[in-house]
Motif scaffolding. Sequence first.
Motif, PDB file in Angstrom:
ATOM      1  N   CYS A   1       1.195  -1.231  -0.423  1.00 21.00           N
ATOM      2  CA  CYS A   1       0.177   0.021  -0.037  1.00 21.00           C
ATOM      3  C   CYS A   1       1.098   1.239  -0.206  1.00 21.00           C
ATOM      4  CB  CYS A   1      -0.637  -0.008   0.745  1.00 21.00           C
ATOM      5  SG  CYS A   1      -1.979   1.278   1.919  1.00 21.00           S
TER       6      CYS A   1
ATOM      7  N   CYS B   1      -0.201   3.955   2.928  1.00 26.52           N
ATOM      8  CA  CYS B   1       0.178   3.266   4.667  1.00 26.52           C
ATOM      9  C   CYS B   1       1.832   2.978   4.998  1.00 26.52           C
ATOM     10  CB  CYS B   1      -0.391   2.346   5.060  1.00 26.52           C
ATOM     11  SG  CYS B   1      -2.121   2.552   4.974  1.00 26.52           S
TER      12      CYS B   1
ATOM     13  N   HIS C   1       0.507  -5.027   3.531  1.00 28.40           N
ATOM     14  CA  HIS C   1      -1.482  -5.082   3.859  1.00 28.40           C
ATOM     15  C   HIS C   1      -1.321  -6.681   3.722  1.00 28.40           C
ATOM     16  CE1 HIS C   1      -2.925  -1.225   5.602  1.00 28.40           C
ATOM     17  NE2 HIS C   1      -2.689  -0.565   4.227  1.00 28.40           N
TER      18      HIS C   1
ATOM     19  N   HIS D   1      -9.679  -0.346   3.749  1.00 25.50           N
ATOM     20  CA  HIS D   1      -8.810   0.152   4.976  1.00 25.50           C
ATOM     21  C   HIS D   1      -8.587   0.984   5.914  1.00 25.50           C
ATOM     22  CE1 HIS D   1      -5.455   0.228   2.731  1.00 25.50           C
ATOM     23  NE2 HIS D   1      -5.059   0.479   3.809  1.00 25.50           N
TER      24      HIS D   1
HETATM   25 ZN    ZN Z   1      -3.007   1.061   3.569  1.00 29.28          ZN
END
Ligand code: ZN
Length: 127
Positions: free
Chosen positions: A14, A17, A21, A44
């Motif tokens: 990702c 982030c 994940h 998410h």
């Molecule tokens: Zn993420």
Amino acid sequence: MVEDDETIERHFNCKICQISHRVKLNKRLLEGRTKFPFPYVYLHDHINGVEHKEVLTILYIDNNLQIRHSEIQELGYDSLFSKEQVEAITKPLIKEIELLRNEIKKLNREIDDLKIKLTSKHYTRQY
Ligand SMILES: [Zn+2]
């Protein structure tokens, strides 16, 4: 994360982030599919200090339940979707619905064919 008979665990990187994940995919997702990869929507939370946003990801899954490609849409915690975001979310899903509709049509035709075959069999047996 425990894997069981029904689900398989996959990872994707990702960009938001900046981590990988883990996604649990149900093996039944593959049932009855003929077109790959297919879109799978994964939502998410991303929390970075006080910053909190939802990240919507469209994962493209192949026939081995591998994630081939991912598209990310950032959503503000309390903001509305932009037109582009709505399109990005709905377009693959509409395509998916179309494919499924065609599948249903095809299957219905096959059912009709089978019905005809069955009736004619009974017919010849009885007389
Ligand atoms: Zn993420």
